[in-house]
Scaffold this motif. Structure first.
Motif, PDB file in Angstrom:
ATOM      1  N   GLU A   8     -78.262 -21.737   8.842  1.00 40.34           N
ATOM      2  CA  GLU A   8     -78.112 -22.957   8.633  1.00 40.34           C
ATOM      3  C   GLU A   8     -78.991 -23.579   9.766  1.00 40.34           C
ATOM      4  N   SER A  36     -80.138 -29.778   0.612  1.00 41.38           N
ATOM      5  CA  SER A  36     -79.551 -31.020   1.321  1.00 41.38           C
ATOM      6  C   SER A  36     -78.072 -30.838   1.257  1.00 41.38           C
ATOM      7  N   LYS A  37     -77.240 -30.124   0.706  1.00 38.25           N
ATOM      8  CA  LYS A  37     -76.136 -29.817   0.785  1.00 38.25           C
ATOM      9  C   LYS A  37     -75.660 -29.034   1.991  1.00 38.25           C
ATOM     10  N   VAL A  39     -77.622 -28.929   4.802  1.00 37.52           N
ATOM     11  CA  VAL A  39     -77.869 -29.766   5.964  1.00 37.52           C
ATOM     12  C   VAL A  39     -76.638 -30.840   6.113  1.00 37.52           C
ATOM     13  N   ARG A  40     -76.307 -31.566   4.983  1.00 37.23           N
ATOM     14  CA  ARG A  40     -75.167 -32.387   5.243  1.00 37.23           C
ATOM     15  C   ARG A  40     -74.079 -31.974   5.838  1.00 37.23           C
ATOM     16  N   SER A  41     -73.659 -30.516   5.104  1.00 40.19           N
ATOM     17  CA  SER A  41     -72.367 -29.913   5.825  1.00 40.19           C
ATOM     18  C   SER A  41     -72.718 -29.631   7.602  1.00 40.19           C
ATOM     19  N   GLU A  43     -74.476 -31.268   9.497  1.00 35.19           N
ATOM     20  CA  GLU A  43     -74.117 -32.661  10.241  1.00 35.19           C
ATOM     21  C   GLU A  43     -72.759 -33.213  10.214  1.00 35.19           C
ATOM     22  N   ARG A  44     -71.945 -32.765   9.231  1.00 34.72           N
ATOM     23  CA  ARG A  44     -70.584 -32.923   9.323  1.00 34.72           C
ATOM     24  C   ARG A  44     -70.022 -32.005  10.330  1.00 34.72           C
ATOM     25  N   THR A  49     -75.591 -37.309  12.963  1.00 39.01           N
ATOM     26  CA  THR A  49     -76.780 -37.510  12.054  1.00 39.01           C
ATOM     27  C   THR A  49     -78.015 -37.047  12.505  1.00 39.01           C
ATOM     28  N   GLU A  52     -82.736 -39.359   9.660  1.00 35.10           N
ATOM     29  CA  GLU A  52     -82.698 -40.743   8.850  1.00 35.10           C
ATOM     30  C   GLU A  52     -83.431 -40.398   7.602  1.00 35.10           C
ATOM     31  N   ARG A  53     -82.721 -40.539   6.630  1.00 35.12           N
ATOM     32  CA  ARG A  53     -83.266 -40.475   5.236  1.00 35.12           C
ATOM     33  C   ARG A  53     -83.514 -41.836   4.415  1.00 35.12           C
TER      34      ARG A  53
END
Length: 284
Positions: A8, A36-37, A39-41, A43-44, A49, A52-53
């Motif tokens: 990660e 993308s999935k 990176v979002r995981s 962040e959660r 965050t 900034e996208r």
């Protein structure tokens, strides 16, 4: 908090350096949606965050800036652990010493001669490089390195100073400053300066070795600030003028903090003796 995985962190660093999910995914050999999935995981799980996208750009948040520095160090440490473990498993100990060609101030052969006179000395493998030798130490590709400050940043390393000397400007012979007997840094303001490849881009002309530095200087494309010992080894028709207020160039032997290797300790002692600095303490 769940444990963060090195995979990660590697994904995050790829996006943070490219600031583009598509280019980062291509470099990693992944599909962009999967990256993308991931990176979002991350962040959660961290509950922050990191980017900034918008539809036009990707930028790091303050939390992302912090993680980028920490992630780079963590990935380097993991790579170093793997490399040093593999080396230890070969059963034939040796030291990897990184040095830039022409950047040892004439000290390297004296250091190795002193070290190899010890019957307990292990073989030394020279890593001749134009890369950032600090990175080689952090990621385990080198055990020790010869560094020059202020060009190299020894933060996070332990060092022994071997030599300190003034620097002079290297100039084309027809340069207006070439006729001066001394210079100050302010005299060089606005001049393009030769910059070693791999170092932060400060607008200077990138060079990979001393031969290229001489060429771009002779053509008037750059000036250089070099230690006296380096200038004395170069075959050139360029002008050299002392810069009286430039920080001195210091030659250091550096190794990772916390190292407890008897072989490295023996090499450090030999280097300090070869430099006539046996009574000068090493420092972090």
């Amino acid at each position: 908090m769940d444990r963060v995985e090195t995979r990660e962190l590697a994904y995050f660093v790829a996006v943070a350096e490219a600031l583009h999910f598509g280019r980062a995914a291509e470099g990693l050999g992944l599909a962009q949606p999967a990256l993308s999935k991931a990176v979002r995981s991350l962040e959660r799980r961290l509950d922050v965050t990191l980017f900034e996208r918008t539809s036009r750009r990707v930028e790091l948040t303050p939390a992302g800036e912090v993680l980028l520095g920490e992630a780079r160090r963590a990935l380097s440490a993991v790579a170093a652990a793997a490399r040093r473990t593999q080396r230890a498993g070969r059963g034939v100990p040796y030291l990897a010493l990184a040095a830039k060609p022409g950047g040892d101030a004439g000290m390297l052969s004296r250091i190795l001669g002193r070290y190899e006179s010890d019957p307990e000395a292990v073989p030394v493998e020279l890593v001749s490089c134009h890369d950032d030798r600090v990175s080689l130490l952090h990621d385990g590709r080198a055990d020790v390195a010869l560094l020059h400050t202020p060009f190299d940043d020894p933060a996070g390393l332990e060092t022994a100073e071997l030599r300190s000397e003034p620097r002079s400007a290297l100039l084309p012979p027809d340069h207006p400053l070439a006729r001066r007997s001394i210079l100050q840094l302010s005299d060089l303001r606005g001049e393009p300066v030769g910059r070693w490849a791999g170092y932060p881009d400060d607008g200077g002309v990138e060079v990979t070795d001393l031969a290229k530095l001489l060429r771009v200087t002779a053509r008037g494309r750059a000036v250089a600030l070099l230690p006296r010992s380096v200038l004395d080894t170069l075959d050139h028709d360029l002008a050299t003028v002392p810069v009286v207020d430039a920080a001195p160039a210091r030659l250091l032997l550096a190794w990772p903090q916390g190292t407890r290797s008897p072989a490295i300790a023996a090499l450090v002692r030999a280097a300090r003796e070869a430099a006539g600095r046996a009574d000068t303490p090493a420092h972090a």
